[in-house]
Enzyme design. Structure first.
Site, mmCIF file in Angstrom:
data_model
loop_
_atom_site.group_PDB
_atom_site.id
_atom_site.type_symbol
_atom_site.label_atom_id
_atom_site.label_comp_id
_atom_site.label_asym_id
_atom_site.label_seq_id
_atom_site.Cartn_x
_atom_site.Cartn_y
_atom_site.Cartn_z
ATOM 1 N N ASP B 50 0.813 -1.213 0.000
ATOM 2 C CA ASP B 50 0.000 0.000 0.000
ATOM 3 C C ASP B 50 0.853 1.273 0.000
ATOM 4 O OD1 ASP B 50 -2.443 -1.447 -0.023
ATOM 5 O OD2 ASP B 50 -2.252 -1.817 2.127
ATOM 6 N N HIS B 136 3.223 -10.156 11.905
ATOM 7 C CA HIS B 136 2.639 -11.232 11.091
ATOM 8 C C HIS B 136 3.699 -11.775 10.117
ATOM 9 C CE1 HIS B 136 -1.040 -13.250 9.663
ATOM 10 N NE2 HIS B 136 -0.307 -13.401 8.578
ATOM 11 N N HIS B 138 5.617 -12.547 7.128
ATOM 12 C CA HIS B 138 5.466 -12.091 5.740
ATOM 13 C C HIS B 138 6.815 -11.716 5.142
ATOM 14 C CE1 HIS B 138 5.859 -8.200 7.787
ATOM 15 N NE2 HIS B 138 6.061 -7.635 6.611
ATOM 16 N N HIS B 271 21.001 -18.631 -4.676
ATOM 17 C CA HIS B 271 21.379 -18.693 -3.258
ATOM 18 C C HIS B 271 20.560 -17.691 -2.437
ATOM 19 C CE1 HIS B 271 23.955 -15.590 -5.100
ATOM 20 N NE2 HIS B 271 23.950 -14.995 -3.930
ATOM 21 N N PHE B 287 26.861 -3.333 15.810
ATOM 22 C CA PHE B 287 26.640 -2.040 15.181
ATOM 23 C C PHE B 287 27.558 -1.890 13.978
ATOM 24 C CE2 PHE B 287 24.828 -1.550 19.321
ATOM 25 C CZ PHE B 287 23.743 -0.700 19.129
ATOM 26 N N VAL B 289 28.793 0.502 12.107
ATOM 27 C CA VAL B 289 28.894 1.960 12.144
ATOM 28 C C VAL B 289 30.328 2.397 11.869
ATOM 29 C CG1 VAL B 289 26.922 2.244 13.711
ATOM 30 C CG2 VAL B 289 29.209 1.792 14.652
HETATM 31 O O1 LIG Z 1 34.950 0.684 19.263
HETATM 32 P P1 LIG Z 1 33.626 0.701 19.978
HETATM 33 O O2 LIG Z 1 33.116 2.087 20.193
HETATM 34 O O3 LIG Z 1 33.581 -0.150 21.218
HETATM 35 O O4 LIG Z 1 32.612 -0.056 18.961
HETATM 36 C C1 LIG Z 1 31.850 0.604 17.995
HETATM 37 O O5 LIG Z 1 32.647 1.079 16.907
HETATM 38 C C2 LIG Z 1 33.313 0.073 16.132
HETATM 39 C C3 LIG Z 1 34.047 0.761 15.002
HETATM 40 O O6 LIG Z 1 33.187 1.563 14.225
HETATM 41 C C4 LIG Z 1 32.308 -0.972 15.599
HETATM 42 O O7 LIG Z 1 33.008 -2.018 14.960
HETATM 43 C C5 LIG Z 1 31.463 -1.546 16.745
HETATM 44 O O8 LIG Z 1 30.491 -2.431 16.217
HETATM 45 C C6 LIG Z 1 30.798 -0.388 17.495
HETATM 46 O O9 LIG Z 1 30.020 -0.869 18.566
#
Ligand SMILES: O=P(O)(O)O[C@H]1O[C@H](CO)[C@@H](O)[C@H](O)[C@H]1O
Ligand SMILES: O=P(O)(O)O[C@H]1O[C@H](CO)[C@@H](O)[C@H](O)[C@H]1O
Lengths: 323, 323
Positions: B50, B136, B138, B271, B287, B289
């Site tokens: 939707d 649900h 899906h 795959h 994370f 990040v």
């Molecule tokens: O190094 P930190 O702050 O413990 O960890 C954080 O930064 C790292 C580097 O970006 C990441 O690999 C980790 O997953 C994150 O939790």
């Protein structure tokens, strides 16, 4: 963006952080995991990460003969750098000279670690939402004996453009954006911040010098002052977007170092990427999942919408504003 | 993995979901956002999203002359497919024949949408942690008029390997893994699940047929039964890892369709990728990040450690186990 959100809601960032917490290993005078005691530092403070992901003496994984099973040792060092002795400040709330000290320290680190390492990655994970486990203002610096994937791709693309057009890609890009204006967030005589044309995170930005600069340690004193200014302006807008200390991951990309110092790197232009996770509010983020992981990024906002929103926000921080 | 975790903790997945919720737009008999009423479906149920991210008539963005500012219209369709009429089941808790019906529907969709669209992405975002806003069971199916980035890269790499070695990359890879055993999670005569050599998410897996199969709709009746079996085994282990309904994003990659149906796609091997976010427990995720976003993925577990852990888990689901 029209779909109603009935999904996960995040905890908003903690607003009341004590200036000094005797249990926080990043505060001045406190003891860290390895037993070392932090000095009573007054500006920036640098130390080796007590749980480094990269180590100078990582063992060689040994080689498998099969072409599909190839590994190499990733060697390097991981450092942590505190921006300020107080836990309750962030870059936009620090004064300009304090931010200049951070920039100077970044430059020093790239200079020093760049003697041996081909890549020195300065990055900041800000906010619990970005996996940051400590509210004290800090960043990390990981130097490696290899060029990681992202900068390798950046190097390839900038080189190809330079070979074809005889001008650094990001210098030409900044000129175009400064003229078009629709994606500009903040600008000054030396610096430009845009929501890039290719942005995938909702309020992603790209911070660029207007002159050709290869690495952060090549910035003049004036350019560093200008950088402190523009960073404070951008980060204030970020905080003002949802009236919270805005989470993000950011990092610097500049020309590779180590053995690359001897090569021609004219195709490179220094820049910083900011990748913030929030989409709808202080508590609803963009999920880079499913289609994004398996196929391709899907944008929830256009870069022009995001830039306009950021551009129109006040440049005075919500925490210091009267009323 | 040695660092103590003082960072963000997630809410564990909701364990008590009602079988039928009259406000849930995915349940049989309920009314959706656009006013349509769902039939009283008894097995799978398919409908148009939707709030589609791709539309068949997306306008052309118009072209800019500058090489750095190029866009094209992304056209397509987005469908949602319910796996089962009940909200309180998931694939590992459904019986084998119910899972076979899901597989048959996937095959049908690739067959039908593949007539016109070069790429048909089947994917499942499971759990609130993965941005899924509805409990649900899906998945989604997005078909596009272009080959998205991830499959384009996969196509390129499989093609290059095939040209060099005369054998599909993933067929050779599966043979090697089946022999080495150290990264195998579950296997059967037709199927293999490994934590791939290149895994970046902690408990990432790759699900592969052992025979050369281009697309999901090419699977025989027997192979589909085998697939239902191996999926139930893998997903039961996932749920048993932390005794919760395990969150992940998963999706299928097979040879491109549409105009590509006329080309030689022998380099492709069907795959599925599973990307789960959890690292340490039911509430602490990995994370991706900072360093990961700016430089390169950093692994917290080795694939061999993850595979061993999953391999040693029981194949009976924690919810149906006695004691
Ligand atoms: O190094 P930190 O702050 O413990 O960890 C954080 O930064 C790292 C580097 O970006 C990441 O690999 C980790 O997953 C994150 O939790
Ligand atoms: O389509 P949904 O479930 O509303 O949305 C979810 O899946 C999409 C496709 O993977 C993502 O782009 C969204 O960020 C995510 O929240």
């Amino acid at each position: 963006m029209k779909r109603p959100w009935a999904g996960q809601v995040e905890k908003p960032p903690e607003e009341h952080i004590p200036r000094h917490d005797s249990r926080n290993p990043l505060c001045p005078g406190n003891t860290r995991a390895n037993g070392e005691v932090n000095p009573d530092y007054e500006s920036t403070f640098l130390f080796e990460n007590d749980f480094p992901a990269l180590q100078p003496d990582a063992p060689d994984p040994g080689s498998d003969q099969h072409p599909l099973f190839q590994s190499k040792a990733a060697r390097g060092v991981c450092k942590v750098m505190c921006f300020h002795p107080w836990s309750d400040v962030t870059l936009p709330l620090m004064n300009k000279q304090e931010v200049v000290k951070v920039i100077n320290k970044w430059a020093e680190l790239v200079e020093e670690l760049g003697i041996t390492y081909p890549w020195v990655q300065i990055f900041e994970n800000k906010g619990a939402m970005m996996g940051c486990s400590n509210p004290h203002p800090h960043c990390q610096v990981w130097a490696s004996n290899f060029l990681p994937n992202e900068p390798a791709l950046s190097d390839r693309c900038q080189r190809a453009y330079y070979q074809k057009h005889g001008e650094p890609l990001l210098l030409q890009y900044a000129k175009q954006e400064a003229e078009k204006k629709e994606r500009v967030v903040v600008e000054s005589s030396d610096w430009l911040v845009v929501v890039p044309y290719w942005a995938t995170w909702p309020y992603q930005t790209l911070l660029l010098p207007r002159q050709h600069v290869l690495r952060i340690n090549d910035l003049t004193t004036e350019e560093r002052e200008g950088l402190a200014d523009i960073m404070k302006r951008l980060l204030t807008k970020y905080d003002n977007l949802f009236d919270i200390s805005f989470p993000y991951s950011m990092g610097w990309h500049g020309a590779p170092t180590g053995p690359n110092l001897k090569e021609d790197n004219s195709h490179w232009q220094l820049h910083a990427h900011y990748y913030p996770p929030l989409l709808r509010s202080a508590t609803v983020k963009k999920f880079m999942v499913g289609y994004e992981m398996l196929a391709q990024e899907q944008r929830d906002l256009t870069p022009e919408q995001a830039a306009e929103k950021l551009r129109n926000l006040p440049e005075e921080h919500y925490k210091t504003r009267e009323n």
